[in-house]
Design a protein around this motif. Structure first.
Motif, short mmCIF file in Angstrom:
data_model
loop_
_atom_site.label_atom_id
_atom_site.label_comp_id
_atom_site.label_asym_id
_atom_site.label_seq_id
_atom_site.Cartn_x
_atom_site.Cartn_y
_atom_site.Cartn_z
N VAL A 22 -3.64 -0.12 3.76
CA VAL A 22 -2.43 -0.32 4.57
C VAL A 22 -1.30 0.53 4.00
CG1 VAL A 22 -3.09 -2.64 5.30
CG2 VAL A 22 -1.74 -2.36 3.22
N HIS A 23 -0.39 0.95 4.87
CA HIS A 23 0.75 1.74 4.43
C HIS A 23 1.65 0.92 3.51
CE1 HIS A 23 -0.16 5.15 6.96
NE2 HIS A 23 -0.28 4.37 8.02
N ALA A 24 2.06 1.52 2.41
CA ALA A 24 2.87 0.80 1.44
C ALA A 24 4.21 0.36 2.01
CB ALA A 24 3.09 1.67 0.20
N ALA A 25 4.73 1.14 2.97
CA ALA A 25 6.07 0.85 3.49
C ALA A 25 6.08 -0.19 4.60
CB ALA A 25 6.71 2.14 4.00
N SER A 26 4.92 -0.54 5.13
CA SER A 26 4.91 -1.45 6.28
C SER A 26 3.78 -2.47 6.26
CB SER A 26 4.81 -0.65 7.58
OG SER A 26 3.55 0.01 7.64
N ARG A 27 2.78 -2.26 5.46
CA ARG A 27 1.55 -3.06 5.45
C ARG A 27 0.75 -2.93 6.73
NH1 ARG A 27 2.75 -8.99 3.09
NH2 ARG A 27 4.33 -8.95 4.72
N ALA A 28 1.10 -1.97 7.59
CA ALA A 28 0.28 -1.68 8.76
C ALA A 28 -0.94 -0.89 8.32
CB ALA A 28 1.08 -0.87 9.78
N ALA A 50 -8.17 8.24 -1.92
CA ALA A 50 -7.78 9.64 -2.12
C ALA A 50 -6.93 10.15 -0.96
CB ALA A 50 -9.02 10.50 -2.29
N ARG A 51 -7.23 9.70 0.24
CA ARG A 51 -6.47 10.16 1.40
C ARG A 51 -5.09 9.54 1.47
NH1 ARG A 51 -8.53 10.02 7.76
NH2 ARG A 51 -6.62 10.93 8.65
N TRP A 52 -4.98 8.26 1.07
CA TRP A 52 -3.69 7.56 1.13
C TRP A 52 -3.33 7.04 -0.26
CZ3 TRP A 52 -7.31 6.22 5.15
CH2 TRP A 52 -6.99 6.77 6.40
N PRO A 53 -2.98 7.93 -1.17
CA PRO A 53 -2.66 7.50 -2.53
C PRO A 53 -1.44 6.57 -2.54
CG PRO A 53 -2.02 9.79 -2.18
CD PRO A 53 -2.81 9.39 -0.99
N GLY A 54 -1.53 5.52 -3.35
CA GLY A 54 -0.44 4.57 -3.44
C GLY A 54 -0.38 3.57 -2.31
N CYS A 55 -1.41 3.54 -1.44
CA CYS A 55 -1.41 2.60 -0.32
C CYS A 55 -1.65 1.18 -0.84
CB CYS A 55 -2.47 2.98 0.70
SG CYS A 55 -4.18 2.79 0.10
N GLY A 56 -1.38 0.20 0.04
CA GLY A 56 -1.73 -1.17 -0.27
C GLY A 56 -3.11 -1.49 0.27
N TRP A 57 -3.58 -2.72 0.01
CA TRP A 57 -4.93 -3.09 0.41
C TRP A 57 -4.94 -4.51 0.94
CZ3 TRP A 57 -8.54 0.69 0.40
CH2 TRP A 57 -8.22 1.84 -0.33
N ARG A 58 -5.78 -4.71 1.94
CA ARG A 58 -5.96 -6.04 2.49
C ARG A 58 -7.46 -6.34 2.56
NH1 ARG A 58 -1.98 -7.76 7.22
NH2 ARG A 58 -1.46 -9.38 5.71
N VAL A 59 -7.80 -7.63 2.42
CA VAL A 59 -9.18 -8.05 2.54
C VAL A 59 -9.33 -8.78 3.87
CG1 VAL A 59 -8.74 -10.18 1.23
CG2 VAL A 59 -11.08 -9.37 1.49
N VAL A 60 -10.38 -8.46 4.62
CA VAL A 60 -10.67 -9.11 5.89
C VAL A 60 -11.58 -10.30 5.60
CG1 VAL A 60 -11.63 -8.85 8.20
CG2 VAL A 60 -10.44 -6.93 7.11
N VAL A 140 -5.59 -10.52 4.54
CA VAL A 140 -4.48 -10.82 3.63
C VAL A 140 -4.38 -9.72 2.59
CG1 VAL A 140 -4.52 -13.31 3.96
CG2 VAL A 140 -5.97 -12.28 2.22
N THR A 141 -3.15 -9.52 2.11
CA THR A 141 -2.90 -8.49 1.10
C THR A 141 -3.38 -8.96 -0.26
OG1 THR A 141 -0.96 -7.77 2.35
CG2 THR A 141 -1.13 -7.04 0.06
N ILE A 142 -4.02 -8.05 -0.98
CA ILE A 142 -4.48 -8.35 -2.35
C ILE A 142 -3.98 -7.23 -3.27
CG2 ILE A 142 -6.51 -9.66 -1.63
CD1 ILE A 142 -8.19 -7.15 -2.13
N ALA A 146 2.53 -3.47 -3.40
CA ALA A 146 3.86 -4.04 -3.51
C ALA A 146 4.34 -4.46 -2.12
CB ALA A 146 4.84 -3.03 -4.12
N HIS A 147 5.21 -5.47 -2.09
CA HIS A 147 5.75 -5.94 -0.83
C HIS A 147 6.73 -4.89 -0.30
CE1 HIS A 147 7.97 -8.44 2.05
NE2 HIS A 147 6.91 -9.23 2.04
N PRO A 148 6.62 -4.49 0.98
CA PRO A 148 7.47 -3.41 1.49
C PRO A 148 8.95 -3.75 1.52
CG PRO A 148 6.19 -4.41 3.27
CD PRO A 148 5.65 -4.96 1.99
#
Length: 278
Positions: A22-28, A50-60, A140-142, A146-148
């Motif tokens: 997910v995008h770090a700035a929006s969690r989208a 590698a494509r989105w360095p620094g992105c956030g992550w969510r588990v389905v 949910v975010t894991i 960081a929270h945007p």
């Protein structure tokens, strides 16, 4: 290539947790349809990292066989989920040891349990305000991330590689069980059919002198309307009326003709079903 995966993320992927970036700035989600492509494949996760360095992550939750309970703290949220959960625990019993994160927004928590296929509601505020359940396609975010809005980091309070997700406590599953589906109106009405048949039987048997055949015709018409609405078996209605006629000593040929006429007339004018009462 897996050295591009954050270590904590690699660990949960090895446990079968299906994640998406997910995008770090929006969690989208970083790409369309990400929920359907969530994976625990390290090679795919490494390409995403590698494509989105620094992105956030969510588990389905669904494919990961997880149920997650998001517990809000007051501040950035209106309700106090911590107090609500504490009240439920006092009433129903303790929670088993389980994985748990510290969220990056309010500093609340997400509790993880194993989902064994129970039907559970997923609406926010269930089973109490400040508690948000997640299952199925919900994510949910894991950590890491960081929270945007606040910039607060998501961290593990209790990581799942130390304490695996336990089964959902029975009391919590019961509180989240979907409300029973109302019985379809036609089924509700059909459940009343035995009583209607019994009343028809007594009406014919107890009819005043000289009114037995007229009553038989009226009751045949009424039962025919039930049969026409699909709420009563035609053969059962006919047999009940014939039995009543025999007990009242109505001649057999006369009774058969009256029953046939009344039932057929009722079939042409079936009873409407409204809210289960025909």
């Amino acid at each position: 290539m897996t050295d591009t995966i954050p270590p904590d993320l690699y660990r949960v992927a090895r446990m079968g947790w299906h994640v998406l970036p997910v995008h770090a700035a929006s969690r989208a989600a970083c790409f369309r349809g990400a929920v359907d492509h969530a994976t625990c494949d390290p090679d795919i996760i490494a390409r995403w990292a590698a494509r989105w360095p620094g992105c956030g992550w969510r588990v389905v939750c669904g494919p990961s066989r997880l149920f997650a309970l998001d517990v809000d703290r007051p501040g950035t949220h209106a309700a106090d989920g911590v107090a609500a959960l504490a009240a439920l625990v006092r009433r129903h019993g303790p929670l088993p040891p389980r994985p748990m994160t510290r969220t990056g927004g309010s500093g609340g928590a997400v509790l993880f349990f194993r989902h064994d296929g129970q039907a559970l509601r997923g609406q926010a505020g269930c089973p109490a305000p400040g508690l948000d359940p997640h299952r199925g396609r919900q994510a949910v975010t894991i950590p890491p991330g960081a929270h945007p809005a606040t910039g607060g980091a998501y961290t593990w309070r209790v990581p799942p590689w130390d304490v695996p997700p336990p089964p959902i406590p029975h009391w919590l599953a019961a509180l989240l069980a979907p409300a029973p589906q109302p019985m379809p109106p036609r089924r509700m009405a059909a459940d009343r059919a035995p009583g209607v048949l019994l009343r028809a039987l007594h009406a014919v048997c107890d009819a005043p002198a000289g009114m037995a055949n007229t009553t038989l015709n009226a009751r045949a018409y009424a039962l025919g309307r039930w049969c026409g609405a699909g709420m009563m078996d035609m053969a059962q209605a006919r047999d009940t009326l014939l039995h009543a006629a025999q007990r009242r000593r109505i001649p057999l040929n006369e009774a058969r003709a009256t029953i046939r006429s009344g039932l057929n007339a009722g079939l042409r004018n079936p009873r409407p079903v409204r809210g289960g009462r025909p």
